[in-house]
Design a protein around this motif. Structure first.
Motif, short mmCIF file in Angstrom:
data_model
loop_
_atom_site.label_atom_id
_atom_site.label_comp_id
_atom_site.label_asym_id
_atom_site.label_seq_id
_atom_site.Cartn_x
_atom_site.Cartn_y
_atom_site.Cartn_z
N ASN A 1 -7.93 3.43 -2.52
CA ASN A 1 -7.12 1.88 -2.22
C ASN A 1 -6.62 1.18 -3.61
OD1 ASN A 1 -7.54 1.79 0.62
ND2 ASN A 1 -9.98 1.01 0.31
N ALA B 1 0.90 -0.96 -0.19
CA ALA B 1 0.12 0.08 0.13
C ALA B 1 0.78 1.62 0.03
CB ALA B 1 -0.67 0.23 1.27
N LYS C 1 -2.60 0.40 -4.65
CA LYS C 1 -2.42 -0.92 -5.11
C LYS C 1 -1.34 -1.01 -5.72
CE LYS C 1 -4.36 -5.59 -5.38
NZ LYS C 1 -5.50 -6.15 -5.61
#
Length: 452
Positions: free
Chosen positions: A91, A41, A95
């Motif tokens: 996210n 992340a 990612k």
């Protein structure tokens, strides 16, 4: 001026004399690969030439939430603008190793604003492009935009709403850089060869600025010399500023390298899309090598000759004599062809470039020789030079900023046809400045069009 004749079977890339190469080398990133820091992340580090592909993939995945992207050169990170605070969107960005940045204006909002500018403020001497760092449209007006024209422009920008666009004045005049230089000659004009390519039919050719391609049908490697290449396609003004010029001798080997003078060259390995924040090099025979940053994409420029769309905007300086020259990266990616702009290499300014990827697609060509394929290196023995070698004073050969400017000021008036004629008029002083830097013809010419 003396000129070295180009061998019939060997055609080196145009590139002019060296000027601030050492300084440019210090500025450009030279990371060899993108890599993760161990946390899926956490932001990854990217090469500037890699971020456009990642950004394009995220744009297709995020839909309306995607609001542009840019390259953070200091941290070597890709920043993705997003509208809203959807955690799934954030996210997905993280990612991919990018950084999510929440902004106000969506891509569709900015496109609609640009369409309004085109409809209500297409004024010679104006330009605009999206600045993803500020999430606004950056509108620039040159010194000819005054009185009612300035009032129209500023009121149009104001009507777009708060935080959508900003407008600023440029001290110079927007023009195609069509004076001086030392490169290829045609019809009394002088231009620079940008990148050697292979045409769709397998014949050797080169890319240059479209305003060069419409200036003359045939080109020589020496003033008043016999033609060695013929224009196959040219676009200017309109959807770009590029031309494909085919060598008359089908045995010509179009090597994929930029000759930066003093026996040094940079091998061109691929064509790549520009990214805002990317650091780039521009080669030109008037001002030599200069470096700077990409500041905007999909720029619209209202030249005296007409409107050109789809350009790259940068803060790399340029002067008359640099048009058609190569915009590239230190690691060998072809980025653009010099179109035009304002200012000079003393005070700076705005410059615009035709994206190489778009030009290649439009004309159906590939970089380098036919046996190299798209983006391949035609001559494996021509290695990339040490960019710090042979660095010269950045001011070497720089022309008087006022050279050739008088006609251009008149050309930026409403009469666009008159502007085109004035823009062709070159100052002899500018040509002399270029001669002092390079006199080796097409082997290392990166000059611009000039009409005596």
């Amino acid at each position: 001026m003396s000129h070295k004749r180009i061998p019939k079977r060997k055609a080196a890339i145009a590139a002019g004399s060296v000027a601030a190469l050492g300084a440019a080398a210090l500025l450009l990133p030279n990371a060899n690969a993108s890599q993760s820091n161990g946390d899926d992340a956490a932001p990854r580090t990217f090469k500037a030439t890699d971020v456009s592909d990642v950004a394009a993939q995220l744009a297709s995945q995020l839909g309306d939430a995607f609001a542009g992207s840019y390259y953070d050169a200091g941290n070597k990170q890709l920043v993705i603008n997003v509208v809203g605070n959807n955690s799934n969107v954030v996210n997905r960005i993280e990612k991919a190793g990018a950084v999510a940045h929440q902004v106000q204006n969506s891509t569709s909002d900015l496109r609609a604003a640009a369409k309004t500018l085109k409809t209500d403020a297409t004024i010679p001497g104006t330009a605009w492009s999206v600045d993803p760092k500020t999430n606004e449209i950056r509108v620039t007006a040159d010194s000819t935009v005054t009185g009612s024209k300035w009032d129209t422009l500023t009121s149009t920008v104001k009507d777009l709403g708060s935080g959508v666009a900003t407008v600023k004045k440029s001290a110079g005049t927007f023009k195609t850089f069509v004076d001086g230089g030392d490169a290829i000659f045609g019809g009394g004009a002088r231009c620079s060869l940008g990148f050697n390519v292979t045409a769709s039919d397998g014949s050797p050719a080169f890319l240059t600025a479209g305003h060069c391609g419409v200036a003359a049908a045939q080109w020589s490697d020496a003033q008043d010399g016999a033609p060695i290449a013929t224009v196959d396609q040219a676009t200017f003004p309109g959807d770009g500023d590029f031309a494909l010029v085919k060598y008359d001798d089908p045995a010509t080997q179009a090597n994929s390298a930029v000759n930066v003078g003093n026996g040094q060259s940079v091998q061109i390995n691929q064509a790549a899309d520009a990214a805002v924040g990317q650091q780039v090099l521009r080669m030109g025979s008037t001002t030599g090598l200069n470096d700077g940053n990409v500041t905007g994409l999909d720029a619209t420029v209202n030249y005296p000759e007409g409107t050109v769309t789809g350009l790259i905007q940068t803060d790399v300086c340029a002067e008359p004599g640099d048009s058609g020259g190569s915009l590239f990266t230190q690691d060998g990616s072809a980025i653009g062809l010099t179109s035009g702009g304002s200012g000079d290499c003393t005070v700076g300014g705005e410059t615009f470039f035709q994206p190489v990827t778009t030009a290649l697609q439009a004309v159906g060509a590939t970089l380098g020789a036919g046996d190299a394929g798209a983006g391949g290196a035609a001559d494996p023995s021509a290695g990339a030079a040490d960019p710090s070698a042979g660095a010269a004073d950045p001011s070497a050969g720089a022309a008087d900023p006022s050279a050739g400017a008088g006609d251009q000021a008149g050309g930026a008036a409403d009469d666009q046809a008159g502007g085109a004629a004035d823009d062709q008029g070159a100052a002899d002083d500018q040509s002399g400045a270029a001669d002092g830097q390079s006199a080796s013809g097409m082997d290392d010419g990166s000059g611009m069009v000039t009409t005596p």
